[in-house]
Structure formats: structure tokens, C-alpha cells
Scaffold this motif. Structure first.
Motif, PDB file in Angstrom:
ATOM      1  N   THR A 243     -36.283  24.613 -34.489  1.00  0.00           N
ATOM      2  CA  THR A 243     -35.805  25.201 -33.243  1.00  0.00           C
ATOM      3  C   THR A 243     -35.806  24.158 -32.128  1.00  0.00           C
ATOM      4  O   THR A 243     -36.823  23.498 -31.871  1.00  0.00           O
ATOM      5  N   TYR A 244     -34.635  24.005 -31.484  1.00  0.00           N
ATOM      6  CA  TYR A 244     -34.458  23.107 -30.349  1.00  0.00           C
ATOM      7  C   TYR A 244     -34.430  23.926 -29.056  1.00  0.00           C
ATOM      8  O   TYR A 244     -33.892  25.048 -29.031  1.00  0.00           O
ATOM      9  N   THR A 245     -34.940  23.339 -27.973  1.00  0.00           N
ATOM     10  CA  THR A 245     -34.897  23.978 -26.653  1.00  0.00           C
ATOM     11  C   THR A 245     -34.175  23.046 -25.687  1.00  0.00           C
ATOM     12  O   THR A 245     -34.625  21.905 -25.459  1.00  0.00           O
ATOM     13  N   TRP A 246     -33.076  23.526 -25.131  1.00  0.00           N
ATOM     14  CA  TRP A 246     -32.243  22.733 -24.218  1.00  0.00           C
ATOM     15  C   TRP A 246     -32.100  23.487 -22.901  1.00  0.00           C
ATOM     16  O   TRP A 246     -31.806  24.694 -22.883  1.00  0.00           O
ATOM     17  N   VAL A 247     -32.260  22.797 -21.781  1.00  0.00           N
ATOM     18  CA  VAL A 247     -32.210  23.404 -20.449  1.00  0.00           C
ATOM     19  C   VAL A 247     -30.918  22.977 -19.761  1.00  0.00           C
ATOM     20  O   VAL A 247     -30.581  21.791 -19.716  1.00  0.00           O
ATOM     21  N   CYS A 248     -30.194  23.933 -19.218  1.00  0.00           N
ATOM     22  CA  CYS A 248     -28.928  23.672 -18.530  1.00  0.00           C
ATOM     23  C   CYS A 248     -29.176  23.604 -17.033  1.00  0.00           C
ATOM     24  O   CYS A 248     -29.538  24.604 -16.413  1.00  0.00           O
ATOM     25  N   THR A 249     -28.993  22.427 -16.450  1.00  0.00           N
ATOM     26  CA  THR A 249     -29.195  22.214 -15.019  1.00  0.00           C
ATOM     27  C   THR A 249     -27.840  22.236 -14.312  1.00  0.00           C
ATOM     28  O   THR A 249     -26.788  22.407 -14.938  1.00  0.00           O
ATOM     29  N   SER A 250     -27.858  21.992 -13.001  1.00  0.00           N
ATOM     30  CA  SER A 250     -26.593  21.920 -12.265  1.00  0.00           C
ATOM     31  C   SER A 250     -25.734  20.768 -12.780  1.00  0.00           C
ATOM     32  O   SER A 250     -24.504  20.848 -12.781  1.00  0.00           O
ATOM     33  N   GLY A 251     -26.382  19.692 -13.243  1.00  0.00           N
ATOM     34  CA  GLY A 251     -25.649  18.566 -13.789  1.00  0.00           C
ATOM     35  C   GLY A 251     -25.129  18.794 -15.195  1.00  0.00           C
ATOM     36  O   GLY A 251     -24.458  17.921 -15.746  1.00  0.00           O
ATOM     37  N   SER A 252     -25.437  19.936 -15.778  1.00  0.00           N
ATOM     38  CA  SER A 252     -24.956  20.255 -17.126  1.00  0.00           C
ATOM     39  C   SER A 252     -23.606  20.945 -17.121  1.00  0.00           C
ATOM     40  O   SER A 252     -23.005  21.133 -18.184  1.00  0.00           O
ATOM     41  N   VAL A 253     -23.115  21.356 -15.951  1.00  0.00           N
ATOM     42  CA  VAL A 253     -21.852  22.092 -15.903  1.00  0.00           C
ATOM     43  C   VAL A 253     -20.734  21.188 -16.408  1.00  0.00           C
ATOM     44  O   VAL A 253     -20.506  20.089 -15.914  1.00  0.00           O
ATOM     45  N   GLY A 254     -20.035  21.641 -17.418  1.00  0.00           N
ATOM     46  CA  GLY A 254     -18.960  20.852 -17.995  1.00  0.00           C
ATOM     47  C   GLY A 254     -18.764  21.147 -19.466  1.00  0.00           C
ATOM     48  O   GLY A 254     -19.281  22.120 -20.008  1.00  0.00           O
ATOM     49  N   THR A 255     -17.996  20.297 -20.117  1.00  0.00           N
ATOM     50  CA  THR A 255     -17.725  20.361 -21.549  1.00  0.00           C
ATOM     51  C   THR A 255     -18.446  19.197 -22.213  1.00  0.00           C
ATOM     52  O   THR A 255     -18.290  18.047 -21.784  1.00  0.00           O
ATOM     53  N   TRP A 256     -19.230  19.488 -23.245  1.00  0.00           N
ATOM     54  CA  TRP A 256     -20.063  18.470 -23.880  1.00  0.00           C
ATOM     55  C   TRP A 256     -20.002  18.613 -25.396  1.00  0.00           C
ATOM     56  O   TRP A 256     -19.894  19.721 -25.912  1.00  0.00           O
ATOM     57  N   PRO A 257     -20.136  17.517 -26.134  1.00  0.00           N
ATOM     58  CA  PRO A 257     -20.260  17.641 -27.586  1.00  0.00           C
ATOM     59  C   PRO A 257     -21.710  17.849 -28.013  1.00  0.00           C
ATOM     60  O   PRO A 257     -22.647  17.460 -27.311  1.00  0.00           O
ATOM     61  N   TYR A 258     -21.891  18.472 -29.161  1.00  0.00           N
ATOM     62  CA  TYR A 258     -23.163  18.419 -29.880  1.00  0.00           C
ATOM     63  C   TYR A 258     -22.826  18.041 -31.322  1.00  0.00           C
ATOM     64  O   TYR A 258     -21.710  18.276 -31.798  1.00  0.00           O
ATOM     65  N   HIS A 259     -23.798  17.427 -32.040  1.00  0.00           N
ATOM     66  CA  HIS A 259     -23.450  16.909 -33.360  1.00  0.00           C
ATOM     67  C   HIS A 259     -24.700  16.534 -34.145  1.00  0.00           C
ATOM     68  O   HIS A 259     -25.799  16.402 -33.591  1.00  0.00           O
ATOM     69  N   ASP A 260     -24.513  16.355 -35.440  1.00  0.00           N
ATOM     70  CA  ASP A 260     -25.555  15.832 -36.311  1.00  0.00           C
ATOM     71  C   ASP A 260     -25.837  14.383 -35.924  1.00  0.00           C
ATOM     72  O   ASP A 260     -24.917  13.583 -35.743  1.00  0.00           O
ATOM     73  N   HIS A 261     -27.125  14.055 -35.800  1.00  0.00           N
ATOM     74  CA  HIS A 261     -27.517  12.692 -35.408  1.00  0.00           C
ATOM     75  C   HIS A 261     -28.671  12.239 -36.306  1.00  0.00           C
ATOM     76  O   HIS A 261     -29.579  11.535 -35.873  1.00  0.00           O
ATOM     77  N   SER A 262     -28.623  12.656 -37.573  1.00  0.00           N
ATOM     78  CA  SER A 262     -29.732  12.417 -38.478  1.00  0.00           C
ATOM     79  C   SER A 262     -29.570  11.087 -39.210  1.00  0.00           C
ATOM     80  O   SER A 262     -28.753  10.246 -38.832  1.00  0.00           O
ATOM     81  N   ALA A 263     -30.339  10.902 -40.271  1.00  0.00           N
ATOM     82  CA  ALA A 263     -30.410   9.622 -40.977  1.00  0.00           C
ATOM     83  C   ALA A 263     -29.078   9.250 -41.620  1.00  0.00           C
ATOM     84  O   ALA A 263     -28.377  10.110 -42.150  1.00  0.00           O
ATOM     85  N   PRO A 264     -28.698   7.962 -41.587  1.00  0.00           N
ATOM     86  CA  PRO A 264     -27.465   7.519 -42.251  1.00  0.00           C
ATOM     87  C   PRO A 264     -27.514   7.812 -43.748  1.00  0.00           C
ATOM     88  O   PRO A 264     -28.576   7.782 -44.379  1.00  0.00           O
TER      89      PRO A 264
ATOM     90  N   GLY B 102     -32.589  26.342  -9.997  1.00  0.00           N
ATOM     91  CA  GLY B 102     -33.586  27.330 -10.339  1.00  0.00           C
ATOM     92  C   GLY B 102     -33.200  28.086 -11.598  1.00  0.00           C
ATOM     93  O   GLY B 102     -32.028  28.374 -11.813  1.00  0.00           O
ATOM     94  N   PRO B 103     -34.142  28.375 -12.474  1.00  0.00           N
ATOM     95  CA  PRO B 103     -33.818  29.069 -13.711  1.00  0.00           C
ATOM     96  C   PRO B 103     -33.237  30.442 -13.454  1.00  0.00           C
ATOM     97  O   PRO B 103     -33.592  31.130 -12.499  1.00  0.00           O
ATOM     98  N   THR B 104     -32.301  30.834 -14.297  1.00  0.00           N
ATOM     99  CA  THR B 104     -31.720  32.173 -14.193  1.00  0.00           C
ATOM    100  C   THR B 104     -32.651  33.227 -14.780  1.00  0.00           C
ATOM    101  O   THR B 104     -32.422  34.418 -14.614  1.00  0.00           O
ATOM    102  N   GLY B 105     -33.681  32.760 -15.485  1.00  0.00           N
ATOM    103  CA  GLY B 105     -34.540  33.696 -16.194  1.00  0.00           C
ATOM    104  C   GLY B 105     -33.959  34.136 -17.522  1.00  0.00           C
ATOM    105  O   GLY B 105     -34.515  35.009 -18.184  1.00  0.00           O
ATOM    106  N   ARG B 106     -32.838  33.513 -17.911  1.00  0.00           N
ATOM    107  CA  ARG B 106     -32.150  33.930 -19.128  1.00  0.00           C
ATOM    108  C   ARG B 106     -32.328  32.877 -20.213  1.00  0.00           C
ATOM    109  O   ARG B 106     -32.147  31.687 -19.987  1.00  0.00           O
ATOM    110  N   VAL B 107     -32.727  33.338 -21.390  1.00  0.00           N
ATOM    111  CA  VAL B 107     -32.791  32.493 -22.575  1.00  0.00           C
ATOM    112  C   VAL B 107     -31.681  32.946 -23.521  1.00  0.00           C
ATOM    113  O   VAL B 107     -31.600  34.125 -23.886  1.00  0.00           O
ATOM    114  N   ARG B 108     -30.810  32.022 -23.876  1.00  0.00           N
ATOM    115  CA  ARG B 108     -29.722  32.333 -24.808  1.00  0.00           C
ATOM    116  C   ARG B 108     -30.104  31.745 -26.163  1.00  0.00           C
ATOM    117  O   ARG B 108     -30.318  30.537 -26.285  1.00  0.00           O
ATOM    118  N   GLU B 109     -30.146  32.596 -27.174  1.00  0.00           N
ATOM    119  CA  GLU B 109     -30.544  32.158 -28.505  1.00  0.00           C
ATOM    120  C   GLU B 109     -29.331  32.070 -29.420  1.00  0.00           C
ATOM    121  O   GLU B 109     -28.470  32.953 -29.421  1.00  0.00           O
TER     122      GLU B 109
END
Length: 377
Positions: A200-221, A66-73
């Protein structure tokens, strides 16, 4: 031996093949694939956090919370800058010296800002902080299960003027917040944000999101020097556009120290200004250019370790062990980590001394993938 006396440069393909052979040898010796860590910060309990989805759980169960009702910007900017990966000019393990001209390149990194890209956020290396916020790696993006992350991204790559994007791992999003560019859909929103533009990107953190994850540039070569070689997939990430996303829940144990380590590699074939390939930790190569982490006996310590690129690494910490599914009878002092995977390591510190951490693949160690860890009583 000085850098200008270094052995002939290997190609990127040879480096990749060597990394794959190292991984196969490790797996043949009984190591299992690295699992994304599940015990993160912000909990108040003393017990180790339980995985959000254990091996015995129903794999078809809904990944919901269930959503926490919190949006982190977050307000994130891609910036290009000249970066010397070996500012002290010295390999303290092998006694080699090199010049700034041999180890400097035009990097690109993510930085976090106040709202509206007002000013860069101050560095905060604490367990709840944004990290060094110096560009490589990018800021630590933090959330709790149930939160929505709204990430405002601006491309200010003044040197290369390439399009860039932000692609997250471990969170839920729709197609317009993926950030992954494809040649057969080159104008898809958010996958190639032009220089000077924002998205602007919108990403939702679920119960399966708990952990350490990378984020990165994934644009055109792109190719660092147009006309000199074929474009390179995820060249923005190779040059520094990556960071860590840390998602917690109520079961996550509190810690006194949290260290963020990003293992990554630069190839001379992609970055011709370099005199050799470099294997880096958080943008630096060789002891005293990579981060020196500190702790005290009794501290609850967490390492968040991530990797990108084409290499497999073996993270090893001298003088310490921790509980791990990879280890013999549940313990390990070295763990295998591959591209786009992570480790989360936790223990209570009990061994004072001047230690080192490093990749145990020999040619990565020779390329600079090592740092210091100092523990006081």
C-alpha cells in the motif's frame, strides 16, 4: 509493403538518438520545453483555470493546501496478458499489412478493482471516469488538491513473475511510497513487490499537484528473455505498466469530453516477438487500432496527454488550435512532449469533420502513433 518486407530493424540506441535529434531540431526552431498542464476537471467556473504556480510566483513558497479530510482508495493489480497492438493487421496511412504473429507480445498492465481486489471496475470514459480500465494504459487515478490517495497494489504478473511497483509523479510521499528501485537498496519497501504479494502506497495531493501526471512501474530491471541481452530499465513500463494521475481543484473548469492519450514505444530489441519497433497510443498502433475520440460542436474538450520511455514526440491535432505557451502569440496546433512529461490541452469545439491526431516525428508516425478524432455538428 507487408511487415515481413519492412526495412531492417534499428536498434534501441538508434531510435533514442533519432528521438533526441528530433527534439533538438524542434527546440532550435523555437519550441520551449513542454510544461505540465494545470487546468484539470471538476470545477464549475467557465474561466480557464489559473496555474497553481505561475512563472512569476515565489519559487520558495510552500506547496501546501489544507487537507480536505478525504482519503481516496484505489485497489490496483498488475496483470500480464497477450496483446496484439495491431488487431486489424493494417496500416491505413501507408497501406501496409501485417499478421498477428508480427504484432503480438506479452504485455503487463494495471487494472483497478473494487475493494479487496473483488472485481474489475467497469469502464468509464467520462470526464470523471476511470477510463477503459483494460490494462494499457492503466486506470485514471483522480483526486482533488488536499486529498490523500491510498493505493493498494497487488502483483499478479502470472507470465513473467517479475517484481513490480507503482511510482507516482506530481504528488507528495515519503520514501516508503516512492516505488523507485535502486540496486544499492534492493529491499527497500514498495520498490520490488514480488509476484503474489501486495503493498500500500500513500500519496498526498497538494496545491502543486494540480495537473496531469504519469504513474508507472519503477521496479528492478529485467530482460524479456533471460540470458538474451542485458536487463532493461523500466521494462515493466515499456510493456504497459503506466497510467495517468489527474488532480483537480476548485478553479478547474468543467468539460464535456476528456480524452486520455498515452504515447509510448516498443523496441524489438527489448521485445523479440515483434517484427518491428512500434510507436503506440494507449497500447495500439495505426489508425483504427488506436483510440477514436468523438466530440460535438460546442463541447468543452480536454486532452490529457502523457509520455514515457526514451522518445520525444510532437502531438499534433488536425483542424484545431489551442492556447499554449509553446505557440506563436499564445496559440499552437502541435506541442513537444518528452519522456515522463505531460500536456493538458483545452478548447471549445467548433470545427466538425473527420480528423486525425498523431505524433509529427515522421518515423513515429510510420510506427503507428496516430488516431482518429471525429467531430459532429
Amino acid at each position: 509493403m507487408s511487415a515481413d518486407q519492412a526495412p531492417p530493424e534499428t536498434t534501441r540506441q538508434q531510435e533514442r538518438e533519432s528521438g533526441r535529434r528530433s527534439a533538438i531540431r524542434a527546440l532550435a526552431g523555437g519550441a520551449t520545453a513542454a510544461l505540465t498542464g494545470s487546468a484539470i476537471l471538476a470545477g464549475a467556473t467557465e474561466a480557464r483555470a489559473e496555474p497553481s504556480a505561475g512563472l512569476g510566483d515565489d519559487p520558495f513558497a510552500a506547496d501546501e493546501r489544507g487537507p480536505t479530510g478525504r482519503v481516496r482508495e484505489y485497489w490496483i493489480q498488475a496483470e500480464s496478458f497477450q496483446h496484439n497492438a495491431v488487431p486489424n493487421g493494417y496500416d491505413a496511412m501507408m497501406g501496409r499489412r501485417m499478421t498477428a504473429a508480427q504484432t503480438t507480445f506479452w504485455a503487463i498492465g494495471f487494472r483497478a478493482y473494487t475493494a479487496g481486489w473483488g472485481k474489475p471496475l467497469d469502464a468509464d470514459l467520462g470526464p470523471h471516469g476511470v477510463g477503459a480500465n483494460a490494462g494499457i494504459p492503466g486506470p485514471v487515478l483522480r483526486a482533488e488538491a488536499g486529498d490523500v490517495l491510498r493505493v493498494h497494489f497487488r502483483n499478479n504478473d502470472e507470465h513473467y513473475k517479475w517484481p513490480h511497483s507503482m511510482h507516482p509523479h506530481g504528488v507528495r510521499y515519503d520514501g516508503n511510497s516512492d516505488g523507485g528501485w535502486l540496486a544499492d537498496d534492493p529491499d527497500h519497501p514498495g520498490t520490488a513487490v514480488p509476484f503474489g504479494s501486495s503493498y500500500t502506497y500513500t500519496w498526498v495531493c497538494t496545491s502543486g499537484s494540480v495537473g496531469t501526471w504519469p504513474y508507472h512501474d519503477h521496479s528492478a530491471p529485467q530482460a524479456v528473455h533471460p540470458g538474451a541481452g542485458e536487463p532493461v530499465m523500466e521494462i515493466g513500463a515499456e510493456l504497459g505498466l503506466f497510467g495517468v494521475l489527474a488532480v483537480t481543484d476548485r478553479r478547474t473548469p468543467a468539460v464535456d469530453r476528456e480524452f486520455v492519450v498515452f504515447l509510448h514505444d516498443l523496441y524489438r530489441s527489448d521485445v523479440p516477438s515483434l517484427a518491428q519497433n512500434l510507436n503506440l497510443v494507449n497500447g495500439g498502433a495505426y489508425l483504427d487500432n488506436t483510440p477514436t475520440f468523438t466530440a460535438k460542436v460546442g463541447d468543452r474538450v480536454r486532452w490529457r496527454i502523457a509520455s514515457l520511455g526514451s522518445e520525444f514526440h510532437v502531438f499534433h491535432l488536425h483542424g484545431h488550435r489551442w492556447r499554449s505557451a509553446q505557440g506563436y502569440q499564445g496559440w499552437a496546433d502541435s506541442e513537444l512532449i518528452g519522456p515522463a512529461t505531460t500536456l493538458t490541452i483545452e478548447y471549445r469545439e467548433d470545427n466538425p469533420g473527420d480528423w486525425i491526431y498523431h505524433c509529427h516525428v515522421a518515423h513515429h508516425l510510420m510506427g503507428g502513433m496516430a488516431g482518429r478524432y471525429r467531430v459532429t455538428s
